[in-house]
Each structure stands twice: as structure tokens, then as C-alpha cells.
Design a protein around this motif. Structure first.
Motif, PDB file in Angstrom:
ATOM      1  N   GLU A 165       7.624  22.120  11.421  1.00 16.15           N
ATOM      2  CA  GLU A 165       9.057  22.399  11.248  1.00 16.15           C
ATOM      3  C   GLU A 165       9.813  22.184  12.568  1.00 16.15           C
ATOM      4  OE1 GLU A 165       9.358  25.752   7.702  1.00 16.15           O
ATOM      5  OE2 GLU A 165       8.976  26.401   9.763  1.00 16.15           O
ATOM      6  N   GLU A 170      10.326  19.092   7.042  1.00 10.64           N
ATOM      7  CA  GLU A 170      10.082  20.190   6.105  1.00 10.64           C
ATOM      8  C   GLU A 170       9.620  19.695   4.741  1.00 10.64           C
ATOM      9  OE1 GLU A 170      13.563  22.629   5.979  1.00 10.64           O
ATOM     10  OE2 GLU A 170      13.330  23.315   8.054  1.00 10.64           O
ATOM     11  N   TYR A 197       7.184  26.688   0.847  1.00 15.79           N
ATOM     12  CA  TYR A 197       6.707  25.392   0.383  1.00 15.79           C
ATOM     13  C   TYR A 197       5.717  25.535  -0.772  1.00 15.79           C
ATOM     14  CZ  TYR A 197       8.690  24.123   4.872  1.00 15.79           C
ATOM     15  OH  TYR A 197       9.545  23.967   5.936  1.00 15.79           O
TER      16      TYR A 197
END
Length: 353
Positions: A165, A170, A197
Motif C-alpha cells: 500500500e 491497492e 481486501y
């Protein structure tokens, strides 16, 4: 806890989207040499037919990375490249058509090499699966937690996510795997509410078809029931097609997927006068490709069979040379025992809901 699965980010892998409210996707991994394009494509096409929705190939050499381009052109589901140690293989895999790459940032090399991979993934908009395995947990985390633990696995995965990140990417999928079923369950419980995620879920190194099916069914059953997990792989030492069969049945059993015939059969007893084991196996094999969402019962006793099969849409029972065709617990036809299987097949071919 269904909200956990639905609240994850949506990630596009080829034509398949995981996360959000999308169905749990079924994955497998080829066991051919990826460099052998013909053998690899042949296996993938068989897995596609069995219901595989995402396929992963090992990429241990540059030749394998380059082979992905031809493989990708001949299959119909997203292709994931499994990379260890050599960041150059990850770059080549992306450039040759991988729809996603799987890496362990802990073994891919220096931070600069990881950044190079991330930049290439960003350029091609290829998702990265950040994989952490109990067998490769960092030494400092082993020492911190006094061994390999669920907390250590979750922390390791979140550390890797944070690292990527900070590199400005992402487009991620996360996996934390262990061959210890309950450690795997606990690790997923720890990470689920802290990770936005999609989670790739599986019990790694589960074992042969028998032990692997048991361990995977228990572990995945618990994790998925808790609303955790967006894509699954059943890891078996055997034919990858068996992984797909098990994954489909796990999802169907949990009511996370519809479609396909469910076969139920009695365990046999002293009243059984037919080879029920063989008959049930024949039925299970026969119905594998029927696109019907129904329950079929296979019973070994003409006395109790109808009652035991009353919750099934259709069933058969046999004994003393006579076979019964049953619908919703009611006997609708008597046939010769040797005609049972074909009678059932004809009924299914002409099935109307």
C-alpha cells in the motif's frame, strides 16, 4: 457474520470479480510442468469443464513465464502466476498475460525488487495476491509469538499489505494458509475485520484426497460459515479435478452456491440386499454433468427406502431383484434391479421442475 464477505473490496481477475457481494470463486492449480504448454492447457480445459473459475500455474523458470502467453490464449478462465524468490519471473509473467500474480513479499527479494514488481503490476493493472504461509513465517514473528501462531500469520500478512500500500498499490488479494486447520481458522478470524481486501482461503498441504478432503471441508466450512473468504482452493495431493468437486460440494452444502445434483445415500445395513456402494458410486458419477439443482437419494432397502428418501426430489431403492423409483417419498415405479440406474438416468434426462 455474512457482512464480512460482502464488505471486502472488489478485485477484477481477468473476467472474474471477487469481493463485495460476488459469489465465492473456485480455484485450483495445475500440476503439469508449465513449460509444457500442451499438457498444461489440456489440464486447464478439463478443470474448466469441472467448474474451475480461476487457475494458477507454477512459474519456477523464465521458460514457464514465457509459456503463459500461449497458455492464456488457449483457455477461458483467468490465469494466475505463482512466483517464489525471483522477482524477474513476476515481471515476465505479467508481461506475458498473467491475470494475477501470487507472491510472498518476504521471499521475493529486497524492497526495491518488490517495488519493481508492484510498479509492473500497476502498469498492467494486474492484481497481486499477497501470500503468507505458516511454513515461511518470518523469524522475528516466530520469536515474538513463541512459535508459529495464528496471530503471527495475521500480522505477517498485514505487514506485507501495508508495505505494498505504501508503494501506492491497492489492487490486492490476501491469503494466509496453514496445514493446521484450527490455526488457519483463527488466523482468518483475526485478519477478517482488519483487512479490506478479498481473502483467498484454503488449508494448505491438506494431504491426499481422503485426508485433504476432510481437513479442507472442516476448515473451509468453519471459515466460510463465519462470512469470511471470497475465493477458495481445496489443496489435495491428487488429481486437481478432485479439488473442484470438493469445493463445489462445500459451497453447496453451506448454501453459498446452487446448481448441480446432490446425491444422498444410506450407509447400508443388514437389510441391504444389493451392492449399494457400487450403485451409489455409479449414480454419483452419472449425475456429475447434469445441470439440475435437485437432490437424488440412493437407498439400499425397499422397506425403509421410500421414507428415508422423502426429502429428496427423486430416488431409487433396491433389494431382492426389485428396484423402486421414488419421488418425494412416494413409489412411482417398480423395475428390475438391473434396470435401476438406467431408469434413473432417463428420469433425469426428462426432468421438469
Amino acid at each position: 457474520m455474512e457482512f464480512l464477505r460482502e464488505n471486502t473490496k472488489e478485485i477484477k481477475i481477468g473476467d472474474v470479480v471477487i469481493g463485495g457481494n460476488h459469489p465465492v470463486a473456485i480455484q485450483s492449480m495445475t500440476n503439469t510442468k508449465t513449460e509444457d504448454v500442451e499438457a498444461t492447457v489440456s489440464q486447464i480445459l478439463k478443470l474448466e469443464a469441472a467448474g474451475c473459475e480461476i487457475i494458477r500455474c507454477a512459474v519456477p523458470t523464465m521458460e514457464a513465464a514465457l509459456a503463459l502467453k500461449e497458455i492464456r490464449s488457449k483457455i477461458h478462465i483467468p490465469l494466475v502466476a505463482d512466483i517464489h524468490f525471483d522477482y524477474r519471473l513476476a515481471i515476465a509473467a505479467i508481461e506475458n498475460g498473467a491475470d494475477k500474480i501470487r507472491i510472498n513479499p518476504g521471499n521475493i527479494g529486497s524492497e526495491e525488487r518488490l517495488r519493481t514488481v508492484v510498479e509492473k503490476a500497476k502498469e498492467y493493472q494486474v492484481p497481486i495476491r499477497v501470500g503468507v504461509n505458516s511454513g515461511s513465517l518470518e523469524k522475528q514473528l516466530v520469536e515474538k509469538y513463541g512459535g508459529v501462531t495464528a496471530a503471527g500469520l495475521a500480522e505477517s500478512a498485514l505487514d506485507k499489505v501495508d508495505m505494498i500500500e505504501k508503494m501506492g498499490y491497492e489492487n490486492l488479494v490476501v491469503s494466509i494458509k496453514s496445514s493446521d486447520v484450527m490455526m488457519c481458522v483463527k488466523a482468518h478470524e483475526l485478519i477478517a475485520e482488519r483487512c479490506p481486501y478479498p481473502l483467498h482461503v484454503g488449508i494448505t498441504e491438506a494431504g491426499t484426497v481422503y485426508t485433504g478432503n476432510v481437513k479442507s471441508s472442516v476448515g473451509l466450512g468453519i471459515i466460510l460459515y463465519e462470512g469470511i473468504g471470497n475465493t477458495i482452493r481445496v489443496s489435495l495431493t491428487g488429481d486437481p479435478a478432485e479439488e473442484i468437486k470438493t469445493a463445489k460440494l462445500i459451497l453447496k452444502t453451506l448454501d453459498l452456491r446452487r446448481g448441480g445434483i446432490e446425491v444422498v445415500s444410506c450407509p447400508t445395513c443388514g437389510r441391504t440386499k444389493i451392492d449399494l456402494i457400487q450403485l451409489a458410486t455409479q449414480v454419483e458419477n452419472m449425475v456429475a454433468d447434469f445441470p439440475l439443482d435437485i437432490k437424488v437419494a440412493v437407498m439400499g432397502c425397499a422397506v425403509n427406502g421410500p421414507g428415508e428418501a422423502k426429502e429428496a426430489d427423486i430416488g431409487i431403492a433396491g433389494g431382492d431383484g426389485v428396484g423402486l423409483l421414488i419421488k418425494k417419498g412416494e413409489i412411482v415405479k417398480k423395475v428390475k434391479e438391473e434396470e435401476l440406474l438406467e431408469t434413473l438416468r432417463q428420469e433425469l434426462l426428462n426432468w421438469k421442475n
